[in-house]
Design a protein around this motif. Sequence first.
Motif, PDB file in Angstrom:
ATOM      1  N   ASN A  78       0.835  -1.197   0.000  1.00 36.83           N
ATOM      2  CA  ASN A  78       0.000   0.000   0.000  1.00 36.83           C
ATOM      3  C   ASN A  78       0.874   1.252   0.000  1.00 36.83           C
ATOM      4  OD1 ASN A  78      -2.607  -1.376   0.186  1.00 36.83           O
ATOM      5  ND2 ASN A  78      -1.975  -1.930   2.259  1.00 36.83           N
ATOM      6  N   THR A  79       1.441   1.546  -1.159  1.00 35.52           N
ATOM      7  CA  THR A  79       2.339   2.685  -1.304  1.00 35.52           C
ATOM      8  C   THR A  79       1.555   3.993  -1.348  1.00 35.52           C
ATOM      9  OG1 THR A  79       2.253   2.559  -3.708  1.00 35.52           O
ATOM     10  CG2 THR A  79       3.952   1.243  -2.600  1.00 35.52           C
ATOM     11  N   GLU A  80       2.270   5.097  -1.232  1.00 35.00           N
ATOM     12  CA  GLU A  80       1.646   6.410  -1.306  1.00 35.00           C
ATOM     13  C   GLU A  80       0.950   6.601  -2.651  1.00 35.00           C
ATOM     14  OE1 GLU A  80       0.726  10.234   0.310  1.00 35.00           O
ATOM     15  OE2 GLU A  80       1.682   8.508   1.249  1.00 35.00           O
ATOM     16  N   GLU A  81       1.618   6.208  -3.720  1.00 35.12           N
ATOM     17  CA  GLU A  81       1.033   6.341  -5.065  1.00 35.12           C
ATOM     18  C   GLU A  81      -0.241   5.521  -5.199  1.00 35.12           C
ATOM     19  OE1 GLU A  81       2.292   5.592  -9.762  1.00 35.12           O
ATOM     20  OE2 GLU A  81       3.660   5.067  -8.133  1.00 35.12           O
ATOM     21  N   LYS A  82      -0.213   4.304  -4.683  1.00 35.09           N
ATOM     22  CA  LYS A  82      -1.388   3.439  -4.747  1.00 35.09           C
ATOM     23  C   LYS A  82      -2.537   4.023  -3.925  1.00 35.09           C
ATOM     24  CE  LYS A  82      -2.911  -1.115  -3.180  1.00 35.09           C
ATOM     25  NZ  LYS A  82      -2.446  -2.406  -2.629  1.00 35.09           N
ATOM     26  N   MET A  83      -2.235   4.531  -2.750  1.00 35.35           N
ATOM     27  CA  MET A  83      -3.277   5.086  -1.893  1.00 35.35           C
ATOM     28  C   MET A  83      -3.901   6.338  -2.505  1.00 35.35           C
ATOM     29  SD  MET A  83      -3.745   2.979   0.402  1.00 35.35           S
ATOM     30  CE  MET A  83      -4.961   3.982   1.262  1.00 35.35           C
ATOM     31  N   GLU A  84      -3.105   7.134  -3.183  1.00 33.81           N
ATOM     32  CA  GLU A  84      -3.646   8.309  -3.879  1.00 33.81           C
ATOM     33  C   GLU A  84      -4.650   7.876  -4.945  1.00 33.81           C
ATOM     34  OE1 GLU A  84      -0.400  10.519  -5.446  1.00 33.81           O
ATOM     35  OE2 GLU A  84       0.275  11.261  -3.492  1.00 33.81           O
ATOM     36  N   LYS A  85      -4.294   6.824  -5.669  1.00 35.99           N
ATOM     37  CA  LYS A  85      -5.177   6.285  -6.709  1.00 35.99           C
ATOM     38  C   LYS A  85      -6.481   5.768  -6.099  1.00 35.99           C
ATOM     39  CE  LYS A  85      -5.447   2.397  -9.949  1.00 35.99           C
ATOM     40  NZ  LYS A  85      -4.722   1.191 -10.463  1.00 35.99           N
ATOM     41  N   CYS A  86      -6.374   5.026  -5.007  1.00 33.00           N
ATOM     42  CA  CYS A  86      -7.562   4.464  -4.353  1.00 33.00           C
ATOM     43  C   CYS A  86      -8.459   5.565  -3.798  1.00 33.00           C
ATOM     44  CB  CYS A  86      -7.144   3.524  -3.225  1.00 33.00           C
ATOM     45  SG  CYS A  86      -6.351   1.994  -3.769  1.00 33.00           S
ATOM     46  N   ALA A  87      -7.834   6.566  -3.178  1.00 28.51           N
ATOM     47  CA  ALA A  87      -8.599   7.655  -2.569  1.00 28.51           C
ATOM     48  C   ALA A  87      -9.370   8.454  -3.614  1.00 28.51           C
ATOM     49  CB  ALA A  87      -7.671   8.570  -1.776  1.00 28.51           C
ATOM     50  N   SER A  88      -8.767   8.642  -4.793  1.00 34.70           N
ATOM     51  CA  SER A  88      -9.436   9.401  -5.851  1.00 34.70           C
ATOM     52  C   SER A  88     -10.525   8.572  -6.532  1.00 34.70           C
ATOM     53  CB  SER A  88      -8.419   9.877  -6.889  1.00 34.70           C
ATOM     54  OG  SER A  88      -7.789   8.776  -7.520  1.00 34.70           O
ATOM     55  N   PHE A  89     -10.375   7.247  -6.532  1.00 30.55           N
ATOM     56  CA  PHE A  89     -11.343   6.365  -7.197  1.00 30.55           C
ATOM     57  C   PHE A  89     -12.588   6.136  -6.343  1.00 30.55           C
ATOM     58  CE2 PHE A  89     -13.072   2.055  -7.633  1.00 30.55           C
ATOM     59  CZ  PHE A  89     -13.411   2.033  -8.984  1.00 30.55           C
ATOM     60  N   GLY A  90     -12.400   5.884  -5.060  1.00 32.25           N
ATOM     61  CA  GLY A  90     -13.486   5.369  -4.243  1.00 32.25           C
ATOM     62  C   GLY A  90     -14.332   6.409  -3.542  1.00 32.25           C
ATOM     63  N   ASN A  91     -15.566   6.011  -3.231  1.00 29.65           N
ATOM     64  CA  ASN A  91     -16.403   6.776  -2.312  1.00 29.65           C
ATOM     65  C   ASN A  91     -16.959   5.882  -1.205  1.00 29.65           C
ATOM     66  OD1 ASN A  91     -18.392   5.443  -3.918  1.00 29.65           O
ATOM     67  ND2 ASN A  91     -18.534   7.244  -5.233  1.00 29.65           N
ATOM     68  N   LEU A  92     -16.636   4.594  -1.277  1.00 24.41           N
ATOM     69  CA  LEU A  92     -16.946   3.640  -0.223  1.00 24.41           C
ATOM     70  C   LEU A  92     -15.703   2.780  -0.015  1.00 24.41           C
ATOM     71  CD1 LEU A  92     -18.788   1.968   1.676  1.00 24.41           C
ATOM     72  CD2 LEU A  92     -19.603   0.731  -0.348  1.00 24.41           C
ATOM     73  N   PHE A  93     -15.170   2.778   1.208  1.00 23.57           N
ATOM     74  CA  PHE A  93     -13.928   2.074   1.490  1.00 23.57           C
ATOM     75  C   PHE A  93     -14.178   1.008   2.555  1.00 23.57           C
ATOM     76  CE2 PHE A  93     -12.846   6.210  -0.121  1.00 23.57           C
ATOM     77  CZ  PHE A  93     -11.782   5.961  -0.999  1.00 23.57           C
ATOM     78  N   ILE A  94     -13.872  -0.236   2.196  1.00 26.18           N
ATOM     79  CA  ILE A  94     -14.004  -1.358   3.120  1.00 26.18           C
ATOM     80  C   ILE A  94     -12.587  -1.788   3.492  1.00 26.18           C
ATOM     81  CG2 ILE A  94     -14.925  -3.675   3.468  1.00 26.18           C
ATOM     82  CD1 ILE A  94     -16.989  -3.059   1.272  1.00 26.18           C
ATOM     83  N   ILE A  95     -12.217  -1.541   4.740  1.00 25.22           N
ATOM     84  CA  ILE A  95     -10.845  -1.768   5.201  1.00 25.22           C
ATOM     85  C   ILE A  95     -10.818  -3.009   6.078  1.00 25.22           C
ATOM     86  CG2 ILE A  95      -8.904  -0.772   6.451  1.00 25.22           C
ATOM     87  CD1 ILE A  95      -9.998   1.986   5.739  1.00 25.22           C
ATOM     88  N   LEU A  96     -10.010  -3.983   5.676  1.00 23.61           N
ATOM     89  CA  LEU A  96      -9.975  -5.285   6.335  1.00 23.61           C
ATOM     90  C   LEU A  96      -8.688  -5.471   7.145  1.00 23.61           C
ATOM     91  CD1 LEU A  96     -12.241  -5.760   4.246  1.00 23.61           C
ATOM     92  CD2 LEU A  96     -11.268  -8.019   3.802  1.00 23.61           C
ATOM     93  N   TYR A  97      -8.828  -6.241   8.226  1.00 26.96           N
ATOM     94  CA  TYR A  97      -7.669  -6.775   8.939  1.00 26.96           C
ATOM     95  C   TYR A  97      -8.066  -8.144   9.469  1.00 26.96           C
ATOM     96  CZ  TYR A  97     -10.037  -5.700  13.363  1.00 26.96           C
ATOM     97  OH  TYR A  97     -10.945  -5.668  14.396  1.00 26.96           O
TER      98      TYR A  97
END
Length: 216
Positions: A78-97
Amino acid sequence: MMRPRRKRSSSVHQINIINVHAVVLGLDGVGKSALTVRFLTRRFIGEYDESLEMTYRHHITVDGQYVALDIMDTAGENTEEKMEKCASFGNLFIILYSITDRFSFMEAKRLGKYIRRVRNNECVLVLVGTKTDLKHQRRVSRNDGLALAKEMRSVFCEISISEGFVETNALLYDSLRLHLHHKREQENGEKEKLSPLSRMKEGFRGIYARRKSCSL
């Protein structure tokens, strides 16, 4: 005497479709692909290519509302570049652990804080602890999950993806209900009397009714 013919009213109505962009985030191995496939096909598959990132289109009806769901199943670091892409794409985020992996919990915390910092209240966050069928290996308590959800201003649920299709299916529908409610409030420009967390808790009552491990 012939009466003038009435014009037939069109029986074809334009269907109102709402587009939802969901992103499934978390450390590799916590069940992101398993959850996504459960959402889309009802099947459980235990092994996936952890380097493969995919976005799927799925059509679903939620309380009479047609939804075109684009769901991004993330993979890899989960790099900074990847997270920027995800944040701009999504409006619903399901975060798992995984409840069996403390490190995955800390990664979920990092991801949730990033999304909240970048998107603030423009999106809906859902925190999910997976692998409840392995409770004898638990390393993250339910109270830890509840505390993090409160910190992230999200809702919280613990599920077993492998054993709990009903709960997994409820997670998808109630997450979408929550998003649709949030979207309506934004479009109407209403000033809510309840806090964002209170509204999300209210939207997740469906899951709570099915499984007591989900937080209100």
